[in-house]
Design a protein around this motif. Structure first.
Motif: not given
Length: 225
Positions: A73, A71, A104, A86, A140-142, A78-79, A82
């Motif tokens: 992040c 992953v 990650v 996850v 993984v993006e916002d 995005g945290y 993410c």
């Protein structure tokens, strides 16, 4: 229904929020008092965000086929997405007959100043991307807006020959500047609004807001840099 002549809904767009959706009245929810007067409305309540992420996790696990996942992040926005994604992926793994390893790593892509995209993407941090070679990578993006930032990142990653690359974005904005890029997994498709909350910021403010809200002009001016 099998054999139906009706067009099937496009679930790949995620939950579609139309342009004329007024949002929810702020008085129906709790949110930090220091943001009173800075927001227009609640666009997506926290509970709906959490439920949607759980479904995305199921879709991702089904597609990847219980293979080990790397992953990647995209910080900072995005945290939270993410972390929740996850956790749901791990829960699915725990309840299956096969262990799925998930590692990650983190990268920052700086493209906004105030509420305007700067066009040029700055990559900050992250380990050596050569470690992605041969891996199943989930980015993984916002928010995906124009798509140019994500395309630039994908172009960089693909040089290292990962086995597979998928993109999950919590939000996809409908913007006339879009180059047509679509993530593999989208939580919500939203109008071309500048939104904050659920770790999405405006010059580092509003990350502590649980709901996704629309910032008003007073809020933009108050926290402008």
């Amino acid at each position: 229904m099998a054999g139906s002549s009706e067009e099937a809904p496009d679930y790949g767009r995620g939950v579609v929020i139309m342009d004329d959706w007024p949002g929810y009245d702020l008085n129906l929810f709790t949110y930090p008092q220091h943001y009173y007067g800075d927001l227009e409305c609640v666009l997506i309540p926290h509970g709906i965000i959490v439920d949607r992420i759980e479904r995305l996790a199921k879709d991702i696990m089904k597609d990847i086929g219980y293979s080990d996942i790397m992953v990647l992040c995209v910080l900072k926005g995005g945290y939270k997405f993410c972390a929740d994604l996850v956790e749901h992926l791990k829960n699915i793994s725990r309840n299956s007959d096969r262990f799925v390893s998930m590692k990650v790593d983190f990268i920052r892509l700086k493209s906004y100043r105030n509420d305007q995209s700067m066009g040029e993407m700055q990559i900050i941090g992250g380990d050596d991307l050569s470690t992605l070679a041969g891996k199943n990578v989930l980015i993984v993006e916002d928010v995906v807006g124009t798509g140019r930032t994500m395309k630039a990142l994908l172009s960089n990653i693909e040089k290292y020959k990962p086995n597979m690359v998928k993109v999950a974005s919590l939000l996809v904005k409908r913007t006339p500047r879009s180059d047509g890029f679509r993530p593999d997994y989208a939580g919500f498709e939203i109008p071309n609004l500048f939104v904050v909350g659920y770790a999405l910021d405006y010059n580092e403010y509003f990350r502590d807001l649980n709901h996704i809200c629309v910032i008003n002009e007073h809020g933009k001016e108050k926290y402008r840099v």
